[in-house]
Design an enzyme around this catalytic site. Structure first.
Site, PDB file in Angstrom:
ATOM      1  N   GLU A   1       9.473   1.044  10.709  1.00  0.00           N
ATOM      2  CA  GLU A   1      10.560   2.010  10.459  1.00  0.00           C
ATOM      3  C   GLU A   1       9.916   3.379  10.556  1.00  0.00           C
ATOM      4  OE1 GLU A   1      13.648   1.186  10.071  1.00  0.00           O
ATOM      5  OE2 GLU A   1      13.429  -0.957   9.707  1.00  0.00           O
TER       6      GLU A   1
ATOM      7  N   SER B   1       5.384   7.481   9.857  1.00  0.00           N
ATOM      8  CA  SER B   1       5.541   8.281  11.073  1.00  0.00           C
ATOM      9  C   SER B   1       5.401   7.421  12.331  1.00  0.00           C
ATOM     10  CB  SER B   1       4.476   9.371  11.096  1.00  0.00           C
ATOM     11  OG  SER B   1       3.196   8.776  11.148  1.00  0.00           O
TER      12      SER B   1
ATOM     13  N   LYS C   1       0.846  -1.198   0.000  1.00  0.00           N
ATOM     14  CA  LYS C   1       0.000   0.000   0.000  1.00  0.00           C
ATOM     15  C   LYS C   1       0.875   1.239   0.000  1.00  0.00           C
ATOM     16  CE  LYS C   1      -1.809   2.991   2.733  1.00  0.00           C
ATOM     17  NZ  LYS C   1      -1.798   4.183   1.861  1.00  0.00           N
TER      18      LYS C   1
ATOM     19  N   GLU D   1       9.776  16.030  14.677  1.00  0.00           N
ATOM     20  CA  GLU D   1      10.240  15.784  13.310  1.00  0.00           C
ATOM     21  C   GLU D   1       9.479  16.720  12.363  1.00  0.00           C
ATOM     22  OE1 GLU D   1       9.068  12.136  11.296  1.00  0.00           O
ATOM     23  OE2 GLU D   1      11.119  11.899  10.578  1.00  0.00           O
TER      24      GLU D   1
ATOM     25  N   CYS E   1      13.942  10.559   6.620  1.00  0.00           N
ATOM     26  CA  CYS E   1      13.821  10.122   8.021  1.00  0.00           C
ATOM     27  C   CYS E   1      15.114  10.363   8.782  1.00  0.00           C
ATOM     28  CB  CYS E   1      13.425   8.659   8.070  1.00  0.00           C
ATOM     29  SG  CYS E   1      14.503   7.595   7.096  1.00  0.00           S
TER      30      CYS E   1
END
Ligand code: NAD
Length: 497
Positions: free
Chosen positions: A267, A245, A191, A401, A302
Site C-alpha cells: 500500500e 512510500s 515493524k 507526493e 496517503c
C-alpha cells in the site's frame, strides 16, 4: 469531545511511562545489540524515551518465535470461532485503553488528540473486530468434479507474516494488517516506523492480554534499513505486507526476489485528484471538503486530496470558498482537544514540506494561503495549511507526493481534460468527482485509474470496502474480505473416491 482538558492531557503526558523495548515471544526485551534511538515528540521537541533499535539478530529471534507458534497450531489451528472471540477481546482492550493509546499516538507523531481518540483508536479497534467477526462466517469451496473425485478448494494461513507500517496512522495501519493477518491464523512480526513506534509496542502486550498466544504477535521497533530490511530479506518470512512510500515498496519487491520470493503486498503513495465540475451540487460543501482533504492529519494522508482540479468557469467563485474554509484548519497544540491540525511528524518531514513550498514558488505557482512554518517557539514542527493556485500538472508540487498540507489548484476546461490531468500521475490511490450529473459522475469515476473514487464527497469508506491502489500506489487491498486474500494460500485437494 473528550471531557479531558489540555491541562489534563499535559499532566498525563508528564506521568507517562514509555515502554521502548521490542516484544518477542510474549516478553518485552532490549535489542540484542543493546542499541537504542531517541523518540522525540514533534509536539514540542521533548524526549519521550529510548527505543530499542532492533536489527537482523532481533529479526531472527522474532521470526523463530513466530514460526514456532505457527507450527505448534496453538493459534493457527484454533477453531475460527475461538479466534473470533479473542480478536473481539483484543479490540475491546484497545477501546478500554483508548486514552492511553491516543496520548501515545499524539505525542509520538503530532496529530491532534481528538483525532487520535475519536478516529485512530476506534478505527484500529474496528479493523480488529471486523476481521475477527468475519472469520467464522467464511466458507471454502467444493469443486465441480467428476463423480469419482472430490475437489476441495481451501484457504490456509500463509504462516509467518511481516508487517512494515508507516508513521501517519501508526496504530490504524498496523491494525488494518493485524485484523486479517491474525484472524486467519498467521503469526506476525510488526515493524512500526522509527518515527512512531509507541502504540505498536503497547499493542503487543494488549494482544497477549486478550488471549492471543505468546509469540503470535511480535513487535520490532527500529530503522527500515536495519530491521526492516532484515525482515524483508528473511528466508523464513512467508508474506510481507507493507504500507509506506512507493520508493521503499519497490525496494521490498527486490528484496523478495533476492530472498525467498515471499509474497509482497504494498500500500504505497498517492497524489489524488479532487475534481470539481461547474455543476457540483453544493460548492460550499465541495470547498469545505477540499480544505479538509488537504489539512486533515496535517496532510500526512496517503489519500490526501492534494490536486484540486477545478472547472475554469467556476474557479474565481470556488477558490475563495476553499481559502475561507481552510481558515478553520489551524495548527495548534495537539494536546488541546479543540486543535484540528497538529505538528508534522518530525523536522525532516517539515523540511521536506517547506522545500516543496519553495519549489512551488520557483516553478511560478501563485501562493494564495499559508506557506510558512509557525509556532516555532513551541519547539514543535508546525506548517500552515497552504494553497498554490495557477499550478500546471507538470510542476513538481503536482507530480510528487508532498505528504504535508500543500494543495495544488489546477484549472481545466472539459471532462476529457479533467480525466487526462487526473490520471497523469504515477499514482492511482484515490480520486473524487463533484457533479450533479449522474452519468457524468459515473463515467468520470469509471475513467479514473484509482482504487477508491468518491462522488460528491471526499474520503468516504469503512471496513466493508477494499482499500488500495492502482499503478504505483501498490497492489492488493486492505480492509473488507478482499484483504484476507493476502494472508491465505489457496489449496486444491483432490480425493479419489
Ligand atoms: P516509508 O516508505 O519511508 O517507511 C515505511 C516503513 O518502511 C517504515 O516502517 C520504515 O522504517 C520502513 N522501511 C524504510 N526503508 C526500508 C527498507 N529498506 N527495508 C524495509 N523497510 C523499510 O514511508 P513513511 O514515510 O513511513 O510513510 C509515508 C508513506 O506511506 C507515504 O508515501 C504514504 O502515501 C504512504 N501510505 C500509504 C497508505 C496506503 O494505504 N496506500 C496509507 C498510509 C501511508
Amino acid at each position: 469531545m473528550t471531557t479531558l482538558t489540555r491541562a489534563d492531557w499535559e499532566q498525563r503526558a508528564r506521568d507517562l511511562k514509555i515502554e521502548g523495548r521490542a516484544y518477542i515471544n510474549g516478553e518485552y526485551t532490549a535489542a540484542v545489540s543493546g542499541e537504542t534511538f531517541d523518540c522525540i515528540s514533534p509536539v514540542d521537541g521533548r524526549l519521550l524515551g529510548k527505543i530499542a533499535s532492533c536489527d537482523a539478530a532481533d529479526a531472527q529471534h522474532a521470526v523463530d518465535s513466530a514460526r514456532a507458534t505457527f507450527n505448534s497450531g496453538v493459534w493457527s489451528r484454533l477453531a475460527p470461532a475461538k479466534r473470533k472471540a479473542t480478536m473481539i477481546r483484543f479490540a475491546g482492550l484497545l477501546k478500554q485503553h483508548a486514552e492511553e493509546l491516543a496520548l501515545l499516538e499524539t505525542l509520538d507523531m503530532g496529530k491532534p488528540i481528538s483525532d487520535s481518540l475519536y478516529i485512530d483508536v476506534p478505527g484500529a479497534a474496528q479493523a480488529l473486530s471486523w476481521s475477527g467477526e468475519a472469520i467464522d462466517k467464511i466458507y471454502d469451496e467444493v469443486a465441480a468434479t467428476p463423480h469419482d473425485q472430490l475437489g476441495l478448494v481451501t484457504r490456509e494461513p500463509v504462516g509467518v507474516v511481516s508487517a512494515i507500517v508507516p508513521w501517519n496512522f501508526p496504530l490504524m495501519m498496523a491494525c488494518w494488517k493485524l485484523g486479517p493477518a491474525l484472524s486467519t491464523g498467521n503469526s506476525v512480526i510488526l515493524k512500526p516506523s522509527e518515527k512512531s513506534p509507541l502504540t505498536a509496542i503497547r499493542l503487543a502486550a494488549l494482544a497477549v492480554e486478550a488471549g492471543i498466544p505468546k509469540g503470535v504477535l511480535n513487535v520490532l521497533p527500529g530503522y527500515g534499513h536495519t530491521v526492516g530490511k532484515a525482515l524483508a530479506l528473511h528466508m523464513d518470512v512467508d508474506t510481507l505486507v507493507f504500507t509506506g512510500s512507493t520508493k521503499i515498496a519497490k525496494q521490498l519487491m527486490i528484496y523478495s526476489g533476492e530472498s525467498n520470493m515471499k509474497r509482497v503486498w504494498l500500500e504505497a503513495g498517492g497524489k489524488s485528484p479532487n475534481i470539481v465540475f461547474a455543476d457540483a451540487p453544493d460548492l460550499q460543501a465541495a470547498a469545505e471538503s477540499a480544505a479538509s482533504a488537504i489539512a486533515f492529519n496535517q496532510g500526512e494522508v496517503c489519500t490526501a486530496g492534494s490536486r484540486l482540479l477545478v472547472e475554469r468557469s467556476i474557479k474565481d467563485k470556488f477558490l475563495p470558498l476553499v481559502i475561507e474554509a481552510l481558515k478553520a484548519w489551524k495548527p495548534g497544540n495537539p494536546l488541546d482537544p479543540a486543535t484540528n491540525v497538529g505538528a508534522l511528524v518530525d523536522t525532516q518531514q517539515m523540511n521536506t514540506v517547506l522545500s516543496y513550498i519553495e519549489s512551488g514558488h520557483t516553478d511560478g505557482a501563485k501562493l494564495v494561503a499559508g506557506g510558512k512554518r509557525i509556532l516555532q517557539e513551541t519547539g514543535g514542527t508546525y506548517v500552515e495549511p497552504t494553497i498554490f493556485d495557477g499550478v500546471s500538472n507538470a510542476m513538481k508540487i503536482a507530480q510528487e507526493e508532498i505528504f504535508g498540507p500543500v494543495l495544488s489548484v489546477i484549472a481545466f476546461d472539459s471532462v476529457e481534460e479533467a480525466i487526462q490531468i487526473a490520471n497523469d500521475t504515477p499514482y492511482g490511490l484515490a480520486a473524487a468527482v463533484w457533479t450533479s450529473d449522474i452519468s457524468k459522475g459515473h463515467l468520470t469515476a469509471k475513467a479514473l485509474r484509482a482504487g477508491s473514487v468518491w462522488v460528491n464527497q471526499y474520503d468516504g469508506g469503512d471496513m466493508t470496502a477494499p482499500f488500495g491502489g492502482f499503478k504505483q500506489s501498490g497492489n492488493g487491498r486492505d480492509k473488507s474480505l478482499h484483504a484476507f486474500d493476502k494472508y491465505t494460500e489457496l489449496k486444491a485437494t483432490w480425493i479419489k473416491l
